[in-house]
Scaffold this motif. Structure first.
Motif, mmCIF file in Angstrom:
data_model
loop_
_atom_site.group_PDB
_atom_site.id
_atom_site.type_symbol
_atom_site.label_atom_id
_atom_site.label_comp_id
_atom_site.label_asym_id
_atom_site.label_seq_id
_atom_site.Cartn_x
_atom_site.Cartn_y
_atom_site.Cartn_z
ATOM 1 N N GLN A 50 0.824 -1.211 0.000
ATOM 2 C CA GLN A 50 0.000 0.000 0.000
ATOM 3 C C GLN A 50 0.858 1.261 0.000
ATOM 4 N N LEU A 51 1.910 1.243 0.807
ATOM 5 C CA LEU A 51 2.790 2.412 0.870
ATOM 6 C C LEU A 51 3.530 2.617 -0.444
ATOM 7 N N THR A 52 3.950 1.532 -1.068
ATOM 8 C CA THR A 52 4.649 1.625 -2.352
ATOM 9 C C THR A 52 3.720 2.165 -3.430
ATOM 10 N N GLU A 53 2.481 1.712 -3.417
ATOM 11 C CA GLU A 53 1.520 2.188 -4.405
ATOM 12 C C GLU A 53 1.240 3.675 -4.223
ATOM 13 N N ARG A 54 1.230 4.099 -2.982
ATOM 14 C CA ARG A 54 0.919 5.504 -2.704
ATOM 15 C C ARG A 54 2.081 6.430 -3.030
ATOM 16 N N ASP A 55 3.262 6.134 -2.474
ATOM 17 C CA ASP A 55 4.459 6.941 -2.741
ATOM 18 C C ASP A 55 5.669 6.129 -2.295
ATOM 19 N N ALA A 56 6.244 5.405 -3.219
ATOM 20 C CA ALA A 56 7.320 4.471 -2.876
ATOM 21 C C ALA A 56 8.537 5.188 -2.316
ATOM 22 N N LEU A 57 8.939 6.296 -2.943
ATOM 23 C CA LEU A 57 10.133 7.000 -2.483
ATOM 24 C C LEU A 57 9.941 7.538 -1.070
ATOM 25 N N ARG A 58 8.785 8.128 -0.807
ATOM 26 C CA ARG A 58 8.518 8.647 0.534
ATOM 27 C C ARG A 58 8.512 7.525 1.570
ATOM 28 N N ALA A 59 7.908 6.406 1.209
ATOM 29 C CA ALA A 59 7.850 5.290 2.151
ATOM 30 C C ALA A 59 9.248 4.820 2.530
ATOM 31 N N HIS A 60 10.110 4.616 1.525
ATOM 32 C CA HIS A 60 11.472 4.167 1.813
ATOM 33 C C HIS A 60 12.280 5.250 2.522
ATOM 34 N N ALA A 61 12.072 6.500 2.150
ATOM 35 C CA ALA A 61 12.818 7.589 2.789
ATOM 36 C C ALA A 61 12.514 7.656 4.277
ATOM 37 N N GLU A 62 11.240 7.527 4.630
ATOM 38 C CA GLU A 62 10.862 7.673 6.030
ATOM 39 C C GLU A 62 11.136 6.411 6.835
ATOM 40 N N VAL A 63 10.815 5.240 6.267
ATOM 41 C CA VAL A 63 10.974 3.994 7.020
ATOM 42 C C VAL A 63 12.428 3.537 7.036
ATOM 43 N N GLU A 64 13.094 3.600 5.897
ATOM 44 C CA GLU A 64 14.455 3.083 5.786
ATOM 45 C C GLU A 64 15.511 4.106 6.166
ATOM 46 N N LEU A 65 15.337 5.353 5.708
ATOM 47 C CA LEU A 65 16.374 6.368 5.910
ATOM 48 C C LEU A 65 16.076 7.339 7.042
ATOM 49 N N GLY A 66 14.826 7.407 7.468
ATOM 50 C CA GLY A 66 14.461 8.377 8.503
ATOM 51 C C GLY A 66 14.493 9.804 7.996
ATOM 52 N N ILE A 67 14.165 10.014 6.718
ATOM 53 C CA ILE A 67 14.217 11.323 6.079
ATOM 54 C C ILE A 67 12.831 11.684 5.570
ATOM 55 N N ASP A 68 12.418 12.915 5.805
ATOM 56 C CA ASP A 68 11.205 13.444 5.184
ATOM 57 C C ASP A 68 11.631 14.183 3.917
ATOM 58 N N PRO A 69 11.296 13.669 2.732
ATOM 59 C CA PRO A 69 11.762 14.303 1.490
ATOM 60 C C PRO A 69 11.322 15.747 1.333
ATOM 61 N N ASP A 70 10.232 16.135 1.983
ATOM 62 C CA ASP A 70 9.734 17.500 1.864
ATOM 63 C C ASP A 70 10.262 18.419 2.953
ATOM 64 N N ASP A 71 11.113 17.906 3.827
ATOM 65 C CA ASP A 71 11.582 18.708 4.955
ATOM 66 C C ASP A 71 13.078 18.500 5.165
ATOM 67 N N LEU A 72 13.854 18.667 4.091
ATOM 68 C CA LEU A 72 15.303 18.566 4.217
ATOM 69 C C LEU A 72 15.847 19.777 4.961
ATOM 70 N N THR A 73 16.927 19.577 5.674
ATOM 71 C CA THR A 73 17.512 20.659 6.457
ATOM 72 C C THR A 73 17.986 21.782 5.540
ATOM 73 N N ASP A 74 17.791 23.017 5.978
ATOM 74 C CA ASP A 74 18.175 24.199 5.210
ATOM 75 C C ASP A 74 19.386 24.849 5.869
ATOM 76 N N PRO A 75 20.556 24.861 5.208
ATOM 77 C CA PRO A 75 21.756 25.421 5.841
ATOM 78 C C PRO A 75 21.654 26.908 6.130
ATOM 79 N N TRP A 76 20.924 27.654 5.282
ATOM 80 C CA TRP A 76 20.798 29.087 5.529
ATOM 81 C C TRP A 76 19.944 29.362 6.769
ATOM 82 N N HIS A 77 18.877 28.610 6.924
ATOM 83 C CA HIS A 77 18.062 28.763 8.132
ATOM 84 C C HIS A 77 18.869 28.414 9.376
ATOM 85 N N ALA A 78 19.635 27.328 9.283
ATOM 86 C CA ALA A 78 20.448 26.910 10.425
ATOM 87 C C ALA A 78 21.492 27.969 10.772
ATOM 88 N N ALA A 79 22.147 28.523 9.756
ATOM 89 C CA ALA A 79 23.165 29.547 9.995
ATOM 90 C C ALA A 79 22.541 30.794 10.605
#
Length: 253
Positions: free
Chosen positions: A141-170
């Motif tokens: 079901q997750l693959t059918e919905r959005d495979a990349l997002r599913a693997h990013a969040e479950v496998e990598l622990g990354i939200d593809p839409d919320d990558l860290t911004d170096p300028w905001h951090a600085a």
């Protein structure tokens, strides 16, 4: 007789897993990121307080010249805030590059080996506690919905839409350090000469108690220990730099 409730429970678990990857639901990773930003702001302010307080108190040990104290304090504030911002920019840029590279690799694997990636996702969900049949269903079901997002969040622990911004951090690091550094700087230059040191030490200790309390609450740590540890570290820094300044002043340096 007990099979139907078990089936309902696993179906609810699968639905919960699917909802966890939706765009409309709050993400645990997003909450963790916000807490990390807040914690970084508290720690940045704490660094500004301690480093600038140590600097101006050290100069105060050698001279009571307001212009010398102001010059040293401003130089320390600007140098520290720029150093913090530059360091945070480099660090977060490296983290962002790593995240983008990991997502690119995952995207290529999904394109070239979709079945293997499906099996991998099902295995990861099974490791999180789902039954094999339910893990397989959820992975499909997750693959059918959005495979990349599913693997990013479950496998990598990354939200593809919320990558860290170096300028905001600085910018956040620069601002947090500057706000923290302003307190000892103003405390050392505004009061009359006889009260400068006392006002500065007292103000810094109160501020360190507040940042210690804030960092403890954010980290769910014992408050009293964090507060006293923070205050003790700041007091030690000021005592050491004041002693060094006093020795240099007595030596006529």
């Amino acid at each position: 007789m007990n099979e139907e409730p078990a089936q309902d429970t696993t179906q609810n678990a699968a639905q919960g897993t699917e909802r966890g990857t939706g765009h409309d639901e709050p993400h645990r990773n997003g909450l963790g990121a916000r807490l990390n930003w807040l914690r970084a702001a508290v720690l940045g302010a704490n660094d500004g307080i301690v480093s600038t307080a140590g600097l101006v108190v050290g100069v105060a040990g050698a001279t009571d010249s307001r212009s010398a104290l102001l010059t040293a304090g401003l130089a320390g504030l600007l140098a520290g805030s720029m150093s913090m911002a530059a360091g945070e920019y480099v660090s977060v840029s490296t983290q962002r590059d790593s995240q983008k590279a990991a997502l690119a690799t995952e995207k290529r694997e999904l394109r070239d080996e979709p079945q293997a990636e499906l099996e991998e996702l099902a295995g990861l969900l099974e490791e999180k506690g789902l039954r094999p049949d339910l893990a397989r269903e959820a992975a499909e079901q997750l693959t059918e919905r959005d495979a990349l997002r599913a693997h990013a969040e479950v496998e990598l622990g990354i939200d593809p839409d919320d990558l860290t911004d170096p300028w905001h951090a600085a910018g956040a690091s620069f601002l947090a350090f500057t706000v923290g550094a302003l307190l000892p700087l103003l405390a050392i230059v505004l009061p009359p000469a006889p009260a400068r040191l006392h006002v500065t030490v007292l103000s810094v200790l109160v501020a360190l108690a507040m940042t210690g309390w804030g960092s403890a609450r954010l980290g769910a740590a014992p408050v009293a220990v964090a507060v006293w540890r923070n205050m003790a570290g700041g007091a030690l820094a000021m005592a050491v730099t004041y002693a060094a300044g006093a020795l240099l002043g007595a030596a006529g340096a």
